[in-house]
Write a protein that holds these residues in place. Sequence first.
Motif, PDB file in Angstrom:
ATOM      1  N   SER A 210       0.837  -1.198   0.000  1.00 41.17           N
ATOM      2  CA  SER A 210       0.000   0.000   0.000  1.00 41.17           C
ATOM      3  C   SER A 210       0.871   1.247   0.000  1.00 41.17           C
ATOM      4  O   SER A 210       0.462   2.293  -0.515  1.00 41.17           O
ATOM      5  N   ALA A 211       2.094   1.167   0.551  1.00 40.88           N
ATOM      6  CA  ALA A 211       3.002   2.312   0.464  1.00 40.88           C
ATOM      7  C   ALA A 211       3.353   2.585  -0.995  1.00 40.88           C
ATOM      8  O   ALA A 211       3.454   3.741  -1.421  1.00 40.88           O
ATOM      9  N   PHE A 212       3.489   1.512  -1.767  1.00 40.54           N
ATOM     10  CA  PHE A 212       3.789   1.695  -3.187  1.00 40.54           C
ATOM     11  C   PHE A 212       2.658   2.454  -3.866  1.00 40.54           C
ATOM     12  O   PHE A 212       2.881   3.445  -4.565  1.00 40.54           O
ATOM     13  N   TRP A 213       1.396   1.973  -3.643  1.00 41.69           N
ATOM     14  CA  TRP A 213       0.269   2.597  -4.347  1.00 41.69           C
ATOM     15  C   TRP A 213      -0.045   3.984  -3.832  1.00 41.69           C
ATOM     16  O   TRP A 213      -0.563   4.812  -4.557  1.00 41.69           O
ATOM     17  N   GLN A 214       0.240   4.242  -2.533  1.00 46.38           N
ATOM     18  CA  GLN A 214      -0.134   5.542  -1.990  1.00 46.38           C
ATOM     19  C   GLN A 214       0.992   6.560  -2.054  1.00 46.38           C
ATOM     20  O   GLN A 214       0.731   7.766  -2.017  1.00 46.38           O
ATOM     21  N   VAL A 215       2.245   6.097  -2.143  1.00 44.74           N
ATOM     22  CA  VAL A 215       3.357   7.055  -2.156  1.00 44.74           C
ATOM     23  C   VAL A 215       4.125   6.993  -3.482  1.00 44.74           C
ATOM     24  O   VAL A 215       4.183   7.967  -4.228  1.00 44.74           O
ATOM     25  N   THR A 216       4.696   5.827  -3.773  1.00 40.51           N
ATOM     26  CA  THR A 216       5.591   5.735  -4.928  1.00 40.51           C
ATOM     27  C   THR A 216       4.873   6.000  -6.243  1.00 40.51           C
ATOM     28  O   THR A 216       5.300   6.839  -7.036  1.00 40.51           O
ATOM     29  N   PHE A 217       3.771   5.282  -6.473  1.00 40.89           N
ATOM     30  CA  PHE A 217       3.116   5.398  -7.766  1.00 40.89           C
ATOM     31  C   PHE A 217       2.630   6.820  -8.069  1.00 40.89           C
ATOM     32  O   PHE A 217       2.926   7.351  -9.142  1.00 40.89           O
TER      33      PHE A 217
END
Lengths: 300, 272
Positions: A210-217
């Motif tokens: 979820s860090a990927f979808w909420q921050v990185t992406f």
Amino acid sequence: MRKVSLRSLMIAVPYVWLLLFFLIPFLIVVKISLSDSITASPPYTPQLTVQDGLAGLWAALSEFDFENYVWLIEDGVYLKAYLFSLKVAAISTLVSLLIGYPIAYGMAKAPKRWRSTLLLLLILPFWTSFLIRIYAWIGILKSEGYLNIALLKLRLINEPLNILYTDAAVYIGIVYSYLPFMILPLYASLERIDGRLLEAAEDLGCGSVSAFWQVTFPLSLPGVIAGSFLVFIPAIGEFVIPDLLGGSATLMIGKTLWLEFFANRDWGVASAVAIVLLMILIVPIVLFQRHQQKHQGELG
Amino acid sequence: MNRRFNTFNLTALTFGFGFLYLPLLLVIIFSFNDSRLVTVWGGFSTKWYAVVLANEAYMEAAWITLRIAALSASLATVLGTLSAVVMVRMGSFPGRTLYSGMIYAPLVMPEVVTGLSLLLLFVAIGIDRGFWTITIAHVTFSMCYASVVVTSRLRTFDRSLEDAARDLGCSPFSAFCQITLPIIAPAVMSAWLLSFTLSLDDLVIATFTSGPGSTTLPMKLYSSVRLGVSPEINALSTMLIGIVASGVLIASLVNRRQERRLENETRAAAPA
């Protein structure tokens, strides 16, 4: 005085070159697209010559007609080719994004000392001839090619797949050729993401997915958009890939223009095809330009 | 945190680079195949290289292509550098908007349209098509790429260095030649390399602007490739890949070394 003349000379030289070999040729295309086609040499009726002066210009303007454009609309082939090109470009862009994102991500997260080597490795195939890269796929995809041999040996298939000379081969060719254009801006935007943001997200109880979808992406979106335009725009007018990998039914607009010019020798219609192609391209190009200006400095 | 690769990233990179390199590797491997059947391995042999090198049509096309590439890259680099200086340093002048449009438009113009428009120009003014028309066409699109490369370097260039030279009595022109040019030299060099490769690689625009007796290597390659896969083309492709790859590797090594030297010099000069 000398300073002024040096300055204007420096401006004039590239300016005149571009006027002569970019703008004027383009205006000639516009002119011929408005002229009547005849199948002779030169294969169009010149409706405007410099010698006639202003009166001639006026006479010519009143004689210009949109015959070639009407023809483009009436004959369904062209419309189908434009729509098909848009579809191929859109799907190829999406596939490039799906394949390119993990690669760009892997590069951006690689140890620092590896990154410049990976970047060089990414750009290296891009420097080798376009034609050779397409040619390599003919050997892989043809019915007795490497792919079919491997799949038959592994007993995954019982008879060879027909991929070469189909639309699928065109998608593969476009994705393969333009992948670096997708990866480079993606990598640029992923690499600048501050690692502390991810640490903060995890401290606040975010899982890594979820860090990927909420921050990185979301932070990589400028790269996603830039990369998509860089694949989409050149893919629309592509000629070599549909010609060598596609079948006779794969009529993209770049190939249509080529055939209209070299096979049918109809310069008027070929010019009209070119002008309409450019009008279609203007929308994504302007959007891309505005996107780049907004994010100037963020992306190299 | 980023000291080592993790499994996911390593897998993505392996598959990604495998996808990029496998097709080219197959061409290279099978160029050493003794058998005429391209997909069946019949032992190691270099005979197809001899066949290609003995083929006069290929060699002649290669020679024409190299001459066009060297000439058009050099002209394009001069024009592109000039144009970058105009864009970054000249401020406003009449027609600047049109000018920047003309510099960027060829970058997004489909090749078929560029080729068609130049051909129509050459027909309209009645020039015989051949070596020179291809060269002019290549200069025109390469100079825009060259201009973009040099522009981005010039924008980050520290102008105070040039001002210092002016204060010490240099004329603007000699300040440019003695200070600016050496600093942007790596960018100018990469602009030349890019233009050279673009010209070597071009099929579509060359086909539109060529005439009898000026068949370039991509044009020759294209007509052979249309007939299918053959060991000769594998050998020819491998030679081209080898030349380009070593060129790019050498250029990037030189570039890296130069940048490091420049960094050291700047550091050494800083305390004084």
